[in-house]
Design a protein around this motif. Structure first.
Motif, PDB file in Angstrom:
ATOM      1  N   GLY A  28       3.819  12.411  -1.256  1.00  0.00           N
ATOM      2  CA  GLY A  28       4.507  11.134  -1.427  1.00  0.00           C
ATOM      3  C   GLY A  28       5.514  10.879  -0.327  1.00  0.00           C
ATOM      4  N   ARG A  42       2.164   6.594  -6.911  1.00  0.00           N
ATOM      5  CA  ARG A  42       1.142   7.474  -7.509  1.00  0.00           C
ATOM      6  C   ARG A  42       1.454   8.949  -7.257  1.00  0.00           C
ATOM      7  NH1 ARG A  42      -2.756   3.767  -4.640  1.00  0.00           N
ATOM      8  NH2 ARG A  42      -3.109   2.108  -6.128  1.00  0.00           N
ATOM      9  N   PHE A  43       1.782   9.279  -6.013  1.00  0.00           N
ATOM     10  CA  PHE A  43       2.069  10.673  -5.681  1.00  0.00           C
ATOM     11  C   PHE A  43       3.285  11.190  -6.444  1.00  0.00           C
ATOM     12  CE2 PHE A  43      -0.102  10.050  -1.325  1.00  0.00           C
ATOM     13  CZ  PHE A  43      -1.292  10.579  -1.789  1.00  0.00           C
ATOM     14  N   TYR A  90       4.882   7.842   6.804  1.00  0.00           N
ATOM     15  CA  TYR A  90       3.818   7.136   7.509  1.00  0.00           C
ATOM     16  C   TYR A  90       3.986   5.626   7.369  1.00  0.00           C
ATOM     17  CZ  TYR A  90      -0.822   5.324   8.551  1.00  0.00           C
ATOM     18  OH  TYR A  90      -1.873   4.589   9.055  1.00  0.00           O
ATOM     19  N   GLY A  91       4.288   5.172   6.147  1.00  0.00           N
ATOM     20  CA  GLY A  91       4.475   3.744   5.925  1.00  0.00           C
ATOM     21  C   GLY A  91       5.652   3.190   6.719  1.00  0.00           C
ATOM     22  N   ARG A 124       3.662  10.197   2.876  1.00  0.00           N
ATOM     23  CA  ARG A 124       3.074   8.844   2.859  1.00  0.00           C
ATOM     24  C   ARG A 124       4.153   7.804   3.093  1.00  0.00           C
ATOM     25  NH1 ARG A 124       1.505   4.659   3.799  1.00  0.00           N
ATOM     26  NH2 ARG A 124      -0.290   3.555   2.988  1.00  0.00           N
ATOM     27  N   SER A 137       0.830  -1.204   0.000  1.00  0.00           N
ATOM     28  CA  SER A 137       0.000   0.000   0.000  1.00  0.00           C
ATOM     29  C   SER A 137       0.871   1.263   0.000  1.00  0.00           C
ATOM     30  CB  SER A 137      -0.921  -0.004   1.215  1.00  0.00           C
ATOM     31  OG  SER A 137      -1.641   1.207   1.299  1.00  0.00           O
ATOM     32  N   THR A 138       1.875   1.280   0.853  1.00  0.00           N
ATOM     33  CA  THR A 138       2.779   2.438   0.898  1.00  0.00           C
ATOM     34  C   THR A 138       3.478   2.613  -0.444  1.00  0.00           C
ATOM     35  OG1 THR A 138       3.126   2.301   3.281  1.00  0.00           O
ATOM     36  CG2 THR A 138       4.853   3.377   2.003  1.00  0.00           C
ATOM     37  N   ARG A 139       4.003   1.524  -0.994  1.00  0.00           N
ATOM     38  CA  ARG A 139       4.687   1.608  -2.295  1.00  0.00           C
ATOM     39  C   ARG A 139       3.774   2.207  -3.361  1.00  0.00           C
ATOM     40  NH1 ARG A 139       8.319  -3.738  -3.550  1.00  0.00           N
ATOM     41  NH2 ARG A 139       9.167  -3.953  -1.468  1.00  0.00           N
ATOM     42  N   GLN A 140       2.550   1.708  -3.408  1.00  0.00           N
ATOM     43  CA  GLN A 140       1.636   2.159  -4.464  1.00  0.00           C
ATOM     44  C   GLN A 140       1.235   3.626  -4.291  1.00  0.00           C
ATOM     45  OE1 GLN A 140       1.150   0.459  -7.285  1.00  0.00           O
ATOM     46  NE2 GLN A 140       2.609  -0.931  -6.311  1.00  0.00           N
ATOM     47  N   TRP A 141       0.973   4.038  -3.059  1.00  0.00           N
ATOM     48  CA  TRP A 141       0.610   5.443  -2.834  1.00  0.00           C
ATOM     49  C   TRP A 141       1.779   6.370  -3.138  1.00  0.00           C
ATOM     50  CZ3 TRP A 141      -3.807   7.558  -3.143  1.00  0.00           C
ATOM     51  CH2 TRP A 141      -4.946   6.836  -2.802  1.00  0.00           C
ATOM     52  N   VAL A 142       2.975   6.008  -2.705  1.00  0.00           N
ATOM     53  CA  VAL A 142       4.155   6.838  -2.990  1.00  0.00           C
ATOM     54  C   VAL A 142       4.384   6.894  -4.499  1.00  0.00           C
ATOM     55  CG1 VAL A 142       6.654   7.051  -2.670  1.00  0.00           C
ATOM     56  CG2 VAL A 142       5.197   6.438  -0.729  1.00  0.00           C
TER      57      VAL A 142
END
Length: 130
Positions: free
Chosen positions: A118, A75-76, A124-125, A121, A68-73
């Motif tokens: 990013g 995307r950002f 946070y991860g 996030r 989840s962290t990888r994907q959000w970072v």
């Protein structure tokens, strides 16, 4: 389960090659087209793009970071590259593009905001890792 994210790594390596090409164009192709201030602005876009491409390579290989962290970072950072660096490139070349580029100025800081999101996030991860 792999310890790396192939999609992020492929995207990052392709973006790295594109960044080098864009940087070469900026260093050699813009000299006779735009003023020195515009070239410096263009170089800023290239620099920030490469910083985030390198960060994506690291994130693509990083173990321990959740998917989840990888994907959000990812995307950002991609949105940051497109909006921040992309708007700077277009603003530098505004006299050569066939549309009204006035809307691009406010897009640059939005791209910067995506870069910040990013990094936050990612922070946070990392905090959530047990």
């Amino acid at each position: 389960m792999n310890n790396f994210d192939k999609k992020i790594l492929i995207t990052a390596t392709l973006l790295a090659a594109i960044t080098i090409a864009i940087g070469a164009f900026g260093a050699h192709g813009l000299k006779n087209l735009v003023d020195e201030a515009s070239i410096r602005s263009f170089e800023t876009g290239v620099r920030y793009q490469m910083y985030h491409v390198i960060a994506l390579v690291i994130i693509g290989f990083a173990g321990g970071i959740s998917e989840s962290t990888r994907q959000w970072v990812f995307r950002f950072f991609i949105l940051g590259i497109l909006l921040f660096s992309g708007s700077i490139y277009l603003l530098t070349l505004k006299e050569f593009i066939p549309f009204n580029s006035k809307f691009l100025g406010p897009i640059t800081p939005v791209g910067g905001l995506f870069f910040i999101m990013g990094w936050l996030r990612l922070c946070y991860g990392i905090i959530k890792i047990k």
